[in-house]
Design a protein around this motif. Structure first.
Motif, mmCIF file in Angstrom:
data_model
loop_
_atom_site.group_PDB
_atom_site.id
_atom_site.type_symbol
_atom_site.label_atom_id
_atom_site.label_comp_id
_atom_site.label_asym_id
_atom_site.label_seq_id
_atom_site.Cartn_x
_atom_site.Cartn_y
_atom_site.Cartn_z
ATOM 1 N N GLY A 240 -0.985 67.469 61.757
ATOM 2 C CA GLY A 240 -1.014 66.806 60.454
ATOM 3 C C GLY A 240 -0.493 67.914 59.447
ATOM 4 O O GLY A 240 -0.799 67.965 58.327
ATOM 5 N N LEU A 241 0.713 68.252 59.648
ATOM 6 C CA LEU A 241 1.482 69.266 59.126
ATOM 7 C C LEU A 241 2.498 68.638 58.117
ATOM 8 O O LEU A 241 3.140 67.755 58.446
ATOM 9 N N SER A 242 2.461 69.294 56.847
ATOM 10 C CA SER A 242 3.413 68.635 55.878
ATOM 11 C C SER A 242 4.730 69.558 55.925
ATOM 12 O O SER A 242 4.985 70.399 56.888
ATOM 13 N N PRO A 243 5.823 68.986 55.578
ATOM 14 C CA PRO A 243 7.168 69.490 55.478
ATOM 15 C C PRO A 243 7.141 71.163 55.031
ATOM 16 O O PRO A 243 7.742 71.747 55.776
ATOM 17 N N GLN A 244 6.297 71.348 54.128
ATOM 18 C CA GLN A 244 6.363 72.730 53.671
ATOM 19 C C GLN A 244 5.686 73.625 54.785
ATOM 20 O O GLN A 244 6.008 74.706 54.889
ATOM 21 N N ALA A 245 4.536 72.919 55.317
ATOM 22 C CA ALA A 245 3.826 73.752 56.315
ATOM 23 C C ALA A 245 4.762 73.984 57.512
ATOM 24 O O ALA A 245 4.806 75.039 58.058
ATOM 25 N N LEU A 246 5.642 72.915 57.816
ATOM 26 C CA LEU A 246 6.762 73.294 59.013
ATOM 27 C C LEU A 246 7.635 74.193 58.501
ATOM 28 O O LEU A 246 8.008 75.023 59.465
ATOM 29 N N GLY A 247 7.926 74.183 57.107
ATOM 30 C CA GLY A 247 8.851 75.410 56.900
ATOM 31 C C GLY A 247 8.584 76.663 57.157
ATOM 32 O O GLY A 247 9.073 77.485 57.619
ATOM 33 N N VAL A 248 7.093 76.729 56.647
ATOM 34 C CA VAL A 248 6.427 78.259 57.040
ATOM 35 C C VAL A 248 6.428 78.355 58.316
ATOM 36 O O VAL A 248 6.499 79.691 58.762
#
Length: 418
Positions: free
Chosen positions: A51-59
């Protein structure tokens, strides 16, 4: 400083022996390329499972590059003090452990820790190649041999195209990390068996004998680079150019094809495979046609601004073939990074070459981490305002490339070559 074990090796080994050792080092660099681009394939299944957001994927994607970049100075010091072989053999097991920790991760925090360990373990991979080439190959061959090394290292990105996409779609993303860990073990054994860095004679490629330094003296040598005004233009361009390509190839291109155009994971992997294959030729071509120090900086400016235009085209166009064509051109054009390494070598005295390369490589990979975090934030903000994420992401990368080109042109230049 060569290693004790290396002293038994003849000071001038046959050319074939040098190439064999360089090839073993390139194998580690190829695997670091695999690790830095896995997010393009794993982003979608990770987002679905955790359930990762785009921002979490960027991190997630940036954590590898942050640790990779942050460790460059330390790895440069280690290579200076203890040699290429010993540095690789000590650092690489961290990448192996990080891959298997990522494969077993039950949550986002463990996944980030695994990525961080991989970043530290891979940190000396390309620096070891460039320093080895700088020390043991003639100066006039540096751009061409470095370009060849970068091209062969791009083979690691081939794995994170169709093969990894098929593996992840058929099994899971965890198996992908397990396979990379096993390949890393094989690469470590190859370096352990093959690489014994030859001694450098006083009249070697750099014309300078190397002396043992204390840790403090080596650290002061790195700090001294930042007192040279032209370092900042070098760092500014290095911070953005390769980061732009890796953010496209290593994070956003896969999700763009899946979510903007409805590609399957394997279909997007096929495109990434072609992109990686094209990327193999750029460094070799630019290494061969290096215009020399008098014109190299102009080429770097033109290349950077051309990349900005290509990213802008992806941002505004929703035609699948335009998007793919622009990405493929970017994949070839990014080969001009080899000219940035040649520019770094020309901008500093021979005694500072290894450290300057470490600082430049640090800037490159901290730039990747920062850009992947930043573009993840841009994507999340765009989605929060009901917009498609990919246009703002690609547009922001284009703007950063323009700013980097301006900084490179307007900040102090290195001394004019004589």
């Amino acid at each position: 400083m060569t290693e004790t074990k290396d002293r038994a090796v003849p000071a001038a080994p046959p050319s074939r022996a040098l190439w064999a050792m360089l090839l073993a080092l390139i194998a580690g660099f190829a695997l670091s390329n695999s690790y830095r681009t896995v997010a393009a394939i794993m982003a979608t299944p990770l987002a679905d499972e955790m359930g990762l957001s785009p921002q979490a994927l960027g991190v997630f994607a940036g954590s590898f590059h942050f640790m990779f970049g942050a460790m460059q100075i330390f790895m440069g010091i280690a290579i200076d003090l203890w040699g290429v072989r010993r540095t690789i053999l000590v650092a690489a097991p961290l990448a192996i452990g990080g891959a298997w920790l990522s494969a077993a991760a039950s949550g986002y925090g463990t996944l980030l820790l695994g990525q961080a360990l991989i970043g530290v373990g891979c940190a000396p991979a390309f620096l070891a190649c460039t320093v080895f080439i700088s020390r043991h190959f003639p100066v006039q061959q540096f751009a061409a041999v470095s370009g060849m090394a970068m091209a062969i290292g791009t083979l690691g990105m081939l794995f994170t195209g169709t093969p990894l996409a098929w593996l992840v779609q058929s099994t899971s993303w965890r198996v992908g990390y397990g396979v990379l860990g096993a390949l890393s073990v094989a690469a470590w054994i190859w370096v352990w068996r093959s690489v014994h860095e030859p001694a450098i004679a006083a009249d070697g490629p750099t014309g300078l004998a190397r002396e043992r330094e204390s840790l403090g003296k080596a650290a002061r040598g790195f700090a001294a680079l930042f007192t040279l005004s032209h370092t900042w233009g070098v760092v500014a361009l290095g911070f953005i150019t390769y980061a732009a390509f890796i953010s496209l190839r290593g994070l956003w291109m896969g999700p763009l094809l899946v979510n903007r155009f409805g590609f399957s994971l394997v279909e997007s992997g096929n495109v990434l495979l072609i992109l990686s294959m094209i990327g193999m030729f750029g460094p070799m071509v630019f290494g061969r046609i290096d215009p020399g120090p008098a014109h190299r900086r102009r080429w770097l400016l033109i290349g950077t601004l051309t990349m900005a235009a290509l990213f802008a085209a992806i941002a505004v166009s929703h035609n699948v073939w335009v998007n793919i064509a622009m990405a493929l051109v970017i994949g070839f054009l990014i080969g001009f990074v080899v000219l940035q390494y040649a520019d770094v070598r020309a901008a500093y005295p021979a005694a500072l070459t290894g450290r300057a390369m470490a600082v430049f490589t640090m800037a490159m990979f901290l730039g990747i981490a920062a850009m992947q975090w930043f573009t993840g934030m841009v994507a999340s903000l765009a989605q929060a305002h009901g917009m498609e994420a990919f246009g703002p992401v690609m547009g922001s990368i284009a703007a950063l490339l323009v700013l980097a080109a301006l900084a490179f042109r307007l900040l102090p230049q290195p001394p004019t070559p004589t």
